[in-house]
Design a protein around this motif. Structure first.
Motif, PDB file in Angstrom:
ATOM      1  N   SER A  17       0.818  -1.216   0.000  1.00 47.75           N
ATOM      2  CA  SER A  17       0.000   0.000   0.000  1.00 47.75           C
ATOM      3  C   SER A  17       0.849   1.263   0.000  1.00 47.75           C
ATOM      4  O   SER A  17       0.329   2.347   0.259  1.00 47.75           O
ATOM      5  CB  SER A  17      -0.926  -0.004   1.219  1.00 47.75           C
ATOM      6  OG  SER A  17      -0.144   0.001   2.402  1.00 47.75           O
ATOM      7  N   GLU A  18       2.118   1.146  -0.289  1.00 48.80           N
ATOM      8  CA  GLU A  18       2.996   2.315  -0.301  1.00 48.80           C
ATOM      9  C   GLU A  18       2.933   3.031  -1.640  1.00 48.80           C
ATOM     10  O   GLU A  18       3.441   2.559  -2.644  1.00 48.80           O
ATOM     11  CB  GLU A  18       4.433   1.906   0.015  1.00 48.80           C
ATOM     12  CG  GLU A  18       4.595   1.380   1.426  1.00 48.80           C
ATOM     13  CD  GLU A  18       6.035   1.044   1.733  1.00 48.80           C
ATOM     14  OE1 GLU A  18       6.932   1.815   1.335  1.00 48.80           O
ATOM     15  OE2 GLU A  18       6.242   0.005   2.370  1.00 48.80           O
ATOM     16  N   ARG A  19       2.288   4.176  -1.643  1.00 52.29           N
ATOM     17  CA  ARG A  19       2.053   4.932  -2.883  1.00 52.29           C
ATOM     18  C   ARG A  19       3.340   5.243  -3.641  1.00 52.29           C
ATOM     19  O   ARG A  19       3.374   5.168  -4.860  1.00 52.29           O
ATOM     20  CB  ARG A  19       1.297   6.216  -2.574  1.00 52.29           C
ATOM     21  CG  ARG A  19       0.913   6.970  -3.818  1.00 52.29           C
ATOM     22  CD  ARG A  19       0.158   8.240  -3.487  1.00 52.29           C
ATOM     23  NE  ARG A  19      -0.218   8.888  -4.728  1.00 52.29           N
ATOM     24  CZ  ARG A  19      -1.446   9.211  -5.048  1.00 52.29           C
ATOM     25  NH1 ARG A  19      -2.420   8.955  -4.235  1.00 52.29           N
ATOM     26  NH2 ARG A  19      -1.700   9.788  -6.197  1.00 52.29           N
ATOM     27  N   THR A  20       4.396   5.601  -2.954  1.00 57.73           N
ATOM     28  CA  THR A  20       5.636   5.949  -3.655  1.00 57.73           C
ATOM     29  C   THR A  20       6.183   4.761  -4.431  1.00 57.73           C
ATOM     30  O   THR A  20       6.732   4.933  -5.517  1.00 57.73           O
ATOM     31  CB  THR A  20       6.715   6.482  -2.697  1.00 57.73           C
ATOM     32  OG1 THR A  20       6.947   5.525  -1.670  1.00 57.73           O
ATOM     33  CG2 THR A  20       6.308   7.808  -2.101  1.00 57.73           C
ATOM     34  N   TRP A  22       4.348   2.432  -5.821  1.00 57.07           N
ATOM     35  CA  TRP A  22       3.503   2.280  -7.006  1.00 57.07           C
ATOM     36  C   TRP A  22       3.850   3.331  -8.054  1.00 57.07           C
ATOM     37  O   TRP A  22       3.893   3.048  -9.241  1.00 57.07           O
ATOM     38  CB  TRP A  22       2.019   2.340  -6.633  1.00 57.07           C
ATOM     39  CG  TRP A  22       1.555   1.052  -6.043  1.00 57.07           C
ATOM     40  CD1 TRP A  22       1.307   0.800  -4.730  1.00 57.07           C
ATOM     41  CD2 TRP A  22       1.329  -0.169  -6.735  1.00 57.07           C
ATOM     42  NE1 TRP A  22       0.926  -0.506  -4.566  1.00 57.07           N
ATOM     43  CE2 TRP A  22       0.929  -1.132  -5.781  1.00 57.07           C
ATOM     44  CE3 TRP A  22       1.422  -0.558  -8.065  1.00 57.07           C
ATOM     45  CZ2 TRP A  22       0.618  -2.446  -6.120  1.00 57.07           C
ATOM     46  CZ3 TRP A  22       1.106  -1.873  -8.415  1.00 57.07           C
ATOM     47  CH2 TRP A  22       0.714  -2.790  -7.442  1.00 57.07           C
ATOM     48  N   ASN A  23       4.072   4.559  -7.618  1.00 57.59           N
ATOM     49  CA  ASN A  23       4.457   5.599  -8.575  1.00 57.59           C
ATOM     50  C   ASN A  23       5.734   5.215  -9.304  1.00 57.59           C
ATOM     51  O   ASN A  23       5.843   5.398 -10.516  1.00 57.59           O
ATOM     52  CB  ASN A  23       4.609   6.956  -7.883  1.00 57.59           C
ATOM     53  CG  ASN A  23       3.274   7.617  -7.612  1.00 57.59           C
ATOM     54  OD1 ASN A  23       2.273   7.298  -8.234  1.00 57.59           O
ATOM     55  ND2 ASN A  23       3.254   8.546  -6.688  1.00 57.59           N
ATOM     56  N   ASN A  39      -1.193   3.307 -15.244  1.00 57.11           N
ATOM     57  CA  ASN A  39      -1.925   3.918 -14.148  1.00 57.11           C
ATOM     58  C   ASN A  39      -2.832   2.911 -13.472  1.00 57.11           C
ATOM     59  O   ASN A  39      -3.076   1.834 -14.006  1.00 57.11           O
ATOM     60  CB  ASN A  39      -2.728   5.129 -14.624  1.00 57.11           C
ATOM     61  CG  ASN A  39      -3.673   4.776 -15.736  1.00 57.11           C
ATOM     62  OD1 ASN A  39      -4.578   3.991 -15.557  1.00 57.11           O
ATOM     63  ND2 ASN A  39      -3.462   5.356 -16.903  1.00 57.11           N
ATOM     64  N   THR A  51      -9.115   7.724  -6.360  1.00 57.51           N
ATOM     65  CA  THR A  51      -7.873   8.387  -6.723  1.00 57.51           C
ATOM     66  C   THR A  51      -7.242   7.602  -7.865  1.00 57.51           C
ATOM     67  O   THR A  51      -7.621   6.463  -8.112  1.00 57.51           O
ATOM     68  CB  THR A  51      -6.913   8.494  -5.515  1.00 57.51           C
ATOM     69  OG1 THR A  51      -5.816   9.326  -5.875  1.00 57.51           O
ATOM     70  CG2 THR A  51      -6.398   7.135  -5.087  1.00 57.51           C
ATOM     71  N   LEU A  53      -3.415   6.647  -9.583  1.00 59.29           N
ATOM     72  CA  LEU A  53      -1.964   6.686  -9.526  1.00 59.29           C
ATOM     73  C   LEU A  53      -1.480   6.664 -10.961  1.00 59.29           C
ATOM     74  O   LEU A  53      -1.673   5.671 -11.669  1.00 59.29           O
ATOM     75  CB  LEU A  53      -1.417   5.486  -8.758  1.00 59.29           C
ATOM     76  CG  LEU A  53      -1.941   5.285  -7.334  1.00 59.29           C
ATOM     77  CD1 LEU A  53      -1.353   4.026  -6.729  1.00 59.29           C
ATOM     78  CD2 LEU A  53      -1.646   6.486  -6.475  1.00 59.29           C
TER      79      LEU A  53
END
Length: 107
Positions: A17-20, A22-23, A39, A51, A53
């Motif tokens: 669940s770490e957004r960075t 995934w980015n 995305n 949201t 990504l």
């Protein structure tokens, strides 16, 4: 090439669940595949929050998606009612339905 594919697959499993993370992946996937962008739309039905990504996508496009186009996506209802952890694709609503939609044709 095989090593790069395995690396991306391992990074998907590690992202959690770490957004960075995934980015970073959504930068690596198009590089690996020769694509323009990658995305993921995240929908939270209980709160009606959504949201996206997509680090390579222009913010004005993302804003337009949420203000205008989201409601015309034929997978919209299925996305909001899907069980946690289940992805939703065009297969859930049918290819023909998607191709005839305002969302696809931008009418």
């Amino acid at each position: 090439m095989e090593t790069e594919v395995h690396d991306v697959i391992e990074r998907i499993y590690a992202a959690g669940s770490e957004r960075t993370r995934w980015n970073d992946l959504f930068e690596a996937i198009p590089e690996l595949s020769g694509g323009e962008a990658a995305n993921m739309l995240v929908a939270r039905p209980k709160t009606a929050a959504m949201t996206v990504l997509s680090p390579r996508t222009d913010a004005t496009f993302v804003d337009a998606f949420f203000t205008e186009w989201w409601s015309h996506d034929p997978t919209h209802a299925r996305t909001l009612s899907a069980p946690v952890g289940q992805g939703v694709t065009r297969a859930d609503t049918g290819r023909e339905s998607f191709l005839k939609s305002r969302f696809h044709n931008e009418l």
